[in-house]
Design a protein around this motif. Sequence first.
Motif, PDB file in Angstrom:
ATOM      1  N   ILE A 358       0.847  -1.203   0.000  1.00 38.62           N
ATOM      2  CA  ILE A 358       0.000   0.000   0.000  1.00 38.62           C
ATOM      3  C   ILE A 358       0.876   1.245   0.000  1.00 38.62           C
ATOM      4  O   ILE A 358       0.571   2.251  -0.670  1.00 38.62           O
ATOM      5  N   GLY A 359       1.986   1.189   0.744  1.00 38.39           N
ATOM      6  CA  GLY A 359       2.918   2.318   0.751  1.00 38.39           C
ATOM      7  C   GLY A 359       3.474   2.617  -0.634  1.00 38.39           C
ATOM      8  O   GLY A 359       3.562   3.783  -1.052  1.00 38.39           O
ATOM      9  N   LYS A 360       3.853   1.565  -1.360  1.00 35.88           N
ATOM     10  CA  LYS A 360       4.400   1.763  -2.713  1.00 35.88           C
ATOM     11  C   LYS A 360       3.322   2.287  -3.669  1.00 35.88           C
ATOM     12  O   LYS A 360       3.601   3.139  -4.524  1.00 35.88           O
ATOM     13  N   ILE A 361       2.088   1.796  -3.526  1.00 32.03           N
ATOM     14  CA  ILE A 361       0.996   2.305  -4.363  1.00 32.03           C
ATOM     15  C   ILE A 361       0.725   3.777  -4.033  1.00 32.03           C
ATOM     16  O   ILE A 361       0.508   4.605  -4.930  1.00 32.03           O
ATOM     17  N   GLY A 395      -7.310  10.763  -6.951  1.00 37.89           N
ATOM     18  CA  GLY A 395      -7.628  10.283  -5.607  1.00 37.89           C
ATOM     19  C   GLY A 395      -8.617   9.138  -5.610  1.00 37.89           C
ATOM     20  O   GLY A 395      -8.457   8.153  -4.886  1.00 37.89           O
ATOM     21  N   MET A 396      -9.636   9.246  -6.448  1.00 38.24           N
ATOM     22  CA  MET A 396     -10.639   8.172  -6.518  1.00 38.24           C
ATOM     23  C   MET A 396     -10.045   6.880  -7.067  1.00 38.24           C
ATOM     24  O   MET A 396     -10.291   5.795  -6.537  1.00 38.24           O
ATOM     25  N   MET A 397      -9.266   7.006  -8.132  1.00 37.65           N
ATOM     26  CA  MET A 397      -8.668   5.802  -8.716  1.00 37.65           C
ATOM     27  C   MET A 397      -7.669   5.152  -7.767  1.00 37.65           C
ATOM     28  O   MET A 397      -7.503   3.926  -7.770  1.00 37.65           O
ATOM     29  N   SER A 398      -7.037   5.945  -6.922  1.00 37.93           N
ATOM     30  CA  SER A 398      -5.999   5.412  -6.030  1.00 37.93           C
ATOM     31  C   SER A 398      -6.560   4.501  -4.945  1.00 37.93           C
ATOM     32  O   SER A 398      -5.801   3.848  -4.223  1.00 37.93           O
ATOM     33  N   THR A 399      -7.884   4.448  -4.808  1.00 40.41           N
ATOM     34  CA  THR A 399      -8.470   3.571  -3.777  1.00 40.41           C
ATOM     35  C   THR A 399      -8.496   2.109  -4.201  1.00 40.41           C
ATOM     36  O   THR A 399      -8.566   1.220  -3.344  1.00 40.41           O
ATOM     37  N   ALA A 400      -8.445   1.840  -5.501  1.00 43.26           N
ATOM     38  CA  ALA A 400      -8.708   0.486  -5.997  1.00 43.26           C
ATOM     39  C   ALA A 400      -7.702  -0.540  -5.481  1.00 43.26           C
ATOM     40  O   ALA A 400      -8.070  -1.514  -4.806  1.00 43.26           O
ATOM     41  N   ILE A 401      -6.424  -0.349  -5.810  1.00 42.12           N
ATOM     42  CA  ILE A 401      -5.419  -1.363  -5.465  1.00 42.12           C
ATOM     43  C   ILE A 401      -5.235  -1.498  -3.953  1.00 42.12           C
ATOM     44  O   ILE A 401      -5.169  -2.621  -3.437  1.00 42.12           O
ATOM     45  N   PRO A 402      -5.134  -0.375  -3.191  1.00 40.83           N
ATOM     46  CA  PRO A 402      -5.017  -0.547  -1.731  1.00 40.83           C
ATOM     47  C   PRO A 402      -6.163  -1.341  -1.115  1.00 40.83           C
ATOM     48  O   PRO A 402      -5.933  -2.170  -0.234  1.00 40.83           O
ATOM     49  N   VAL A 403      -7.391  -1.099  -1.578  1.00 40.05           N
ATOM     50  CA  VAL A 403      -8.520  -1.846  -1.013  1.00 40.05           C
ATOM     51  C   VAL A 403      -8.420  -3.329  -1.365  1.00 40.05           C
ATOM     52  O   VAL A 403      -8.697  -4.205  -0.535  1.00 40.05           O
ATOM     53  N   LEU A 405      -5.644  -4.919  -1.849  1.00 44.11           N
ATOM     54  CA  LEU A 405      -4.561  -5.445  -1.010  1.00 44.11           C
ATOM     55  C   LEU A 405      -5.043  -5.693   0.414  1.00 44.11           C
ATOM     56  O   LEU A 405      -4.706  -6.714   1.024  1.00 44.11           O
ATOM     57  N   ILE A 406      -5.826  -4.760   0.950  1.00 44.03           N
ATOM     58  CA  ILE A 406      -6.362  -4.940   2.300  1.00 44.03           C
ATOM     59  C   ILE A 406      -7.297  -6.144   2.333  1.00 44.03           C
ATOM     60  O   ILE A 406      -7.255  -6.964   3.268  1.00 44.03           O
ATOM     61  N   ALA A 407      -8.150  -6.261   1.304  1.00 43.52           N
ATOM     62  CA  ALA A 407      -9.068  -7.406   1.241  1.00 43.52           C
ATOM     63  C   ALA A 407      -8.294  -8.716   1.163  1.00 43.52           C
ATOM     64  O   ALA A 407      -8.643  -9.703   1.831  1.00 43.52           O
ATOM     65  N   ALA A 408      -7.224  -8.719   0.360  1.00 46.76           N
ATOM     66  CA  ALA A 408      -6.409  -9.932   0.240  1.00 46.76           C
ATOM     67  C   ALA A 408      -5.747 -10.264   1.574  1.00 46.76           C
ATOM     68  O   ALA A 408      -5.700 -11.437   1.984  1.00 46.76           O
ATOM     69  N   ALA A 409      -5.227  -9.245   2.257  1.00 48.31           N
ATOM     70  CA  ALA A 409      -4.587  -9.478   3.562  1.00 48.31           C
ATOM     71  C   ALA A 409      -5.588 -10.043   4.558  1.00 48.31           C
ATOM     72  O   ALA A 409      -5.257 -10.940   5.345  1.00 48.31           O
ATOM     73  N   ILE A 479       5.059   5.726   2.481  1.00 47.11           N
ATOM     74  CA  ILE A 479       5.061   4.382   3.072  1.00 47.11           C
ATOM     75  C   ILE A 479       4.398   4.422   4.445  1.00 47.11           C
ATOM     76  O   ILE A 479       3.628   3.530   4.809  1.00 47.11           O
ATOM     77  N   GLY A 480       4.666   5.491   5.188  1.00 47.25           N
ATOM     78  CA  GLY A 480       4.027   5.650   6.489  1.00 47.25           C
ATOM     79  C   GLY A 480       2.517   5.718   6.369  1.00 47.25           C
ATOM     80  O   GLY A 480       1.786   5.136   7.169  1.00 47.25           O
ATOM     81  N   LYS A 481       2.041   6.448   5.341  1.00 43.87           N
ATOM     82  CA  LYS A 481       0.595   6.525   5.122  1.00 43.87           C
ATOM     83  C   LYS A 481       0.024   5.155   4.766  1.00 43.87           C
ATOM     84  O   LYS A 481      -1.086   4.810   5.170  1.00 43.87           O
ATOM     85  N   GLY A 482       0.791   4.392   3.975  1.00 42.70           N
ATOM     86  CA  GLY A 482       0.340   3.050   3.620  1.00 42.70           C
ATOM     87  C   GLY A 482       0.147   2.181   4.845  1.00 42.70           C
ATOM     88  O   GLY A 482      -0.866   1.494   4.988  1.00 42.70           O
ATOM     89  N   PHE A 483       1.114   2.225   5.752  1.00 36.19           N
ATOM     90  CA  PHE A 483       1.002   1.458   6.993  1.00 36.19           C
ATOM     91  C   PHE A 483      -0.162   1.981   7.837  1.00 36.19           C
ATOM     92  O   PHE A 483      -0.890   1.203   8.455  1.00 36.19           O
ATOM     93  N   ALA A 484      -0.328   3.312   7.888  1.00 42.80           N
ATOM     94  CA  ALA A 484      -1.394   3.898   8.695  1.00 42.80           C
ATOM     95  C   ALA A 484      -2.758   3.455   8.190  1.00 42.80           C
ATOM     96  O   ALA A 484      -3.634   3.066   8.974  1.00 42.80           O
TER      97      ALA A 484
END
Length: 923
Positions: A358-361, A395-403, A405-409, A479-484
């Motif tokens: 998520i940090g890299k995304i 901003g809207m498009m940036s939600t796709a991959i992190p979500v 990834l979170i769902a996969a985790a 990266i910090g935001k990704g972890f947060a």
Amino acid sequence: MENLMFFLPLCGLAALIYVIWKSGWVSKQEVGNEKMKNIAKHISEGAMAFLKAEYKVLAIFVVAVAVLLAFKGSSEQNSSALVALSFIVGAICSGLAGFLGMRVATKANVRTTNAARNSLGKALEVAFGGGSVMGMGVVGLGVLGLSLLFILYSQMFGLGDQDSVDTVLNVLAGFSLGASSIALFARVGGGIYTKAADVGADLVGKVEAGIPEDHPLNPATIADNVGDNVGDVAGMGADLFESYVGSIIGTMVLGAVFVSVGEMPMDGLGAVVLPLALAAVGILVSIFGTFFVRVKEGGSPHKALNTGEFGSAIVMVVASYFIIDFFLPATWTTDGTNYSSNGVFFATLAGLFAGLAIGKITEYYTGTGTKPVTSIVRQSVTGSATNIIAGLGVGMMSTAIPVLLIAAAILISYQFAGLYGIAIAAVGMLANTGIQLAVDAYGPISDNAGGIAEMSELPKEVRERTDKLDAVGNTTAAIGKGFAIGSAALTALALFAAFMKQANLSTINIADPMVMAGLLVGAMLPFVFSSMSMNAVGRAAMAMIEEVRRQFKDIPALGGALEVMRRNEGKDQSEWSQEDRDKFEAADGVAEYEKCVEISTKASIKEMVLPGLMAVLVPVVIGFVAGPEMLGGLLAGVTSAGVLMAIFQSNAGGAWDNAKKMIEEGFTINGVDYGKGSDPHKAAVVGDTVGDPFKDTSGPSLNILLKLMSVVALVIAPSIAIQKIVQEEDGVKVETAAMVSVAVDDAEEVEVLDLGQASGNWTLDKAHTFVQFRVRHILAKAVGNFEDVSGNLAFGEDGENSTVDILINASSINTKIDKRDDDLRSERFFDVSNYPEIRFYSEDIERSPKGYIAHGELTMHGVTNSIDLPFTFLGVSGEGENAMVSFEASTRLKRSDYGMATMTGVVGDDVDVSISVEAKQSE
């Protein structure tokens, strides 16, 4: 076990020793010239003035909530008034972490500037040293506070059974509530402060006056630099402190499910203590990693920070394997589900990988020079409107991959270790919070250092070095935001699962209208919360803009200096006329910085109250008015919508910010070069101004909102828990986690078995007869048994002419805590030396619509009173000599009726008794 438990607070103490050492080291560094000292003094005083004003308001909130928690805890089972102590300690630790971090950050910023006059490596060392104080302060206070309270409560309430473990964790949950409450107020208040100042400095300074936001002529510049500290240091520290302790407590609550597993190490507490152990070892690994953050002149600060951060992460992964293997059995089974220590380890890896990914995304969607940010730059050519449209789209498009990834985790963690796996994934992700937060806090220190260099008019190469540090800080912050964000989602889910466990909810049915209504209300809350925080920034920014404009207009020296700057635009100051230089010098220090600081302080304190109260009160109202199912729907809605809104706002704001920086550094579009002062730059400044409250106020605050609401739900769960009434052929029972009690008084009329089936004489079977009690003891309800129970029963063929005679050996009391047992045997409780026997005797049994009632006399503590004992006849099993008869009963007694001393509200008066009887046929 006890020796191992005391290792945990020692790790927290080690972090605080590091904080003291590193704070002293930062303070010993050279400050610089007199002008730098004065600027740093203004920033430090402004930051401390804000904290003082904020903490005055929060102190009132903490005291009021603590009183309510004490009342709530003292009046329910498996809790205690000491939940208020946990709340206060959590709030103090959260506030103290922010205070320590900001105190050192305001010292480190000017010292970083001065170090940058000599070398990049020294500047990095000072900036990272200041950031590490925040990082280690957060993890040190978190582990020290949690572990000491856990040890204290385990001594008071015991950890011998499921009931006592639940009590300890229910009381401990107040710590997370205190941390979450302070974090939300700190994030919202700090975000409003910094963005009001930033907007004033940007719009009036850059766009209208045409001067840099950090220029000494800009009246909002001190407030802007103060804002970097109160928002990005104190606010961020409180934010991650809350995530850190929330994930630990959520995992401990879920780990309590495995207490009864025979092969579980540490007397069944391995899964409960594991998250604390991971966090404690994470402190030592983080401290170890800080010593590898070094850079030589001409080297890469980014590489140096990555060496420390990722190096410690690798060490932590290896250490986690052995820690998990030590605290958990190789395999175990609970409720038909198989678990393994390797599965828990893989769940931890899933969370860690998701956080990094998520940090890299986040870095891709917000980083300078990336395709999404470049698209915003290009659309700035046609004005502010297209710039804003492009930023919203990114901003809207940036939600796709992190979500995804979170769902996969979530799915992977659950597959390997169930809900406990999801919770431990969040702990694993945050185990290295010490060094992660050090890297994050290094960013605003470097940013402040650049501002001080600009305001002090230091040589160009100094600002270039601080800008190089700041640019790296922006990248590491991604990266910090990704972890947060990742940890917020996983922690909220862990807390949600813990809430369901405590509220006795096995499932939440979205087809239920109440649940669906809660889901929709929950999904709405992040939008309302964001609106409130955005509007608060807008109102505060308006006041700031008006003040800056007033000063430019009403202070002649400022107006004259601005005119000189415009007249000599593009010229070096050495080329100015002497008259112009004199006019410019005359404006030095005349800007009324303190008025801008005061505007930001007052506005942020005023505006933070309503959003904070909403987050605390809504789950309480829904839970107590509509019940736990609707509250569960509310939590599901606020978590799903909140995660999406947080990602969208944070990434859109970051993309707008870096689009502006790309133009400021010079950018070519369709063969035309654009830079500072150009029309695309002005459009980008407007976009960045819109994005500032997105990324620094409402976006990060949403992470706290969804966790805080889950923590509030967890704390009130025991008060709103569902009592599941199960109708069986044998009777009506109430299922609780600790013991079975008969719902004779509250159950609907049911089929009652004929007591005539038990005609004859019966002798109590000691091996299968239990008398369990709950009694107030030192602010909590102690649970125990009388292990020596005997007696005789006799029933006529028609159920009449019956006798019940039950004898209890009072000295056989057992709560699994020797000191408590001794106290309960003493004169102020059962006084077993003088009254060794408790006896219930009845010759009058009445049939009722819900069972039977034995009218008799209870003799206890030398006092005899008439009582009615409702009971359920469960039937006769076996035949002849093997025949057995079974009964269950429950009642509530008052200790004062039997001459026992009470302290109303503290120890209380009620004793709940549950009796399970099996008796053999006798002659």
